[in-house]
Write an enzyme that holds these catalytic residues in place. Sequence first.
Site, mmCIF file in Angstrom:
data_model
loop_
_atom_site.group_PDB
_atom_site.id
_atom_site.type_symbol
_atom_site.label_atom_id
_atom_site.label_comp_id
_atom_site.label_asym_id
_atom_site.label_seq_id
_atom_site.Cartn_x
_atom_site.Cartn_y
_atom_site.Cartn_z
ATOM 1 N N LYS A 165 44.736 40.837 40.307
ATOM 2 C CA LYS A 165 45.620 41.014 39.164
ATOM 3 C C LYS A 165 46.826 41.829 39.634
ATOM 4 O O LYS A 165 46.728 43.053 39.833
ATOM 5 C CB LYS A 165 44.861 41.722 38.035
ATOM 6 C CG LYS A 165 43.792 40.831 37.418
ATOM 7 C CD LYS A 165 44.421 39.665 36.713
ATOM 8 C CE LYS A 165 43.562 38.423 36.729
ATOM 9 N NZ LYS A 165 44.235 37.252 36.179
ATOM 10 N N GLU A 218 49.937 32.718 41.648
ATOM 11 C CA GLU A 218 49.614 32.162 40.327
ATOM 12 C C GLU A 218 50.522 32.740 39.252
ATOM 13 O O GLU A 218 50.681 33.955 39.140
ATOM 14 C CB GLU A 218 48.136 32.434 39.988
ATOM 15 C CG GLU A 218 47.733 31.882 38.615
ATOM 16 C CD GLU A 218 46.228 31.759 38.423
ATOM 17 O OE1 GLU A 218 45.497 31.692 39.435
ATOM 18 O OE2 GLU A 218 45.782 31.720 37.267
ATOM 19 N N ASP A 241 49.265 28.559 35.094
ATOM 20 C CA ASP A 241 48.185 28.873 34.151
ATOM 21 C C ASP A 241 48.724 28.980 32.727
ATOM 22 O O ASP A 241 48.690 28.004 31.966
ATOM 23 C CB ASP A 241 47.478 30.165 34.595
ATOM 24 C CG ASP A 241 46.312 30.555 33.700
ATOM 25 O OD1 ASP A 241 46.146 29.942 32.628
ATOM 26 O OD2 ASP A 241 45.560 31.485 34.048
ATOM 27 N N LYS A 265 41.976 26.537 30.767
ATOM 28 C CA LYS A 265 41.053 27.374 29.992
ATOM 29 C C LYS A 265 40.653 26.609 28.737
ATOM 30 O O LYS A 265 41.511 26.063 28.036
ATOM 31 C CB LYS A 265 41.735 28.692 29.621
ATOM 32 C CG LYS A 265 42.036 29.567 30.835
ATOM 33 C CD LYS A 265 42.659 30.888 30.424
ATOM 34 C CE LYS A 265 42.617 31.907 31.548
ATOM 35 N NZ LYS A 265 43.514 31.597 32.663
HETATM 36 MG MG MG Z 1 45.649 33.081 35.637
#
Ligand code: MG
Length: 367
Positions: A165, A218, A241, A265
């Site tokens: 992250k 990403e 994403d 997702k």
């Molecule tokens: Mg992601």
Amino acid sequence: MKISKISAYRVELPLHETTYKWSGGKSVTLFDSTIIRVETDAGVTGYGEVCPLGPFYLPAYAEGVRAGLRELGPHLLGADPRELAKLNRTMDAALKGHPYVKSGIDIACWDILGQSAGMPVCELLGGRYAEDVPLYRAISQDLPAAMASRVVGYRAEGYRRFQLKVGGDPDVDIARIQAVAAVLQTGDRLVADANTGWVQHEAVRIARAVRDIDVYIEQPCLTYEECLAVRRQTPHPFVLDENIDGLDVLLRAKADLAMDVVNLKISKLGGLTKTRQARDLCISMGIAMTLEDSWGGDIATAAIAHLAQSTPPEFLFSTTDFNSYVTVSTAEGAPQRVNGRMAASRAPGLGVVPRMDVLGAPVVMIG
Ligand code: MG
């Protein structure tokens, strides 16, 4: 078979690591998850789960799941839960947008379809590939050395894929990527996920600074156009994403050559039915995927496992075992991580049996 009752339960999911931090100073210490129960006149009951990553990650929030179910639920009573395409059209006609509200109902109806057919959901989603699927571990944002030591620890537990992250201060992010890359071994995969947190020029600079490191980049920036600009200036394999929330943008990204991997997702797209459609399109287009959800516990993890397990291994970049991040178990039969991998249940449906004592009293009851 007809839907006779829809209920929802609110469950709090604390984290083993106590807090999860990502770009822009965002963090969550307690996940607010909604478990959806769909009952039928045939006595078959299915379960789904929706758990936003706080109210500031995607356009979704936990209380919105419950409010949306109160609005949507009455339109679904009497519908056949096994007719999933038709059910999704009914949901889209009754409530515009709000895909995350529909996701839990769709998952629960796949659970019902599987139980009715006597087949695991992964077999109905296309077939079971391989024995199990590879997991990535998300590494909460921290100082570079702390993130590197956490990677070493999770590597010892069997994970080989790590998603850092980042999306913080550019100079610290460069140090984060360098520190973690230094502890990796052959066969490990590293992703630097900025979760929209970098301004375009910072993203280009960071990618240049780590150009000799084997790392995927990403979702560096907030908009699709900014990400595309960065993509065109970096040699790194590239993952989109947050921007990929439907087929229109997925097709546009393919046409623009904007990504090598896409993160799908389940609740971002609106359930297993719609995620399967996007997944199958990605397979046809040659785009590999991370298949997961925004967050969740045992039931969300079970749905993720069935989706991942029904995807050809060469197109499955990675998936997630969210139930191992949280301290509360909400169902028996959910996938359990073994050496950095998990497997979908071989029982009919999702293969989960909710712990009703953990779920408590329903907070939404329709029908
Ligand atoms: Mg992601």
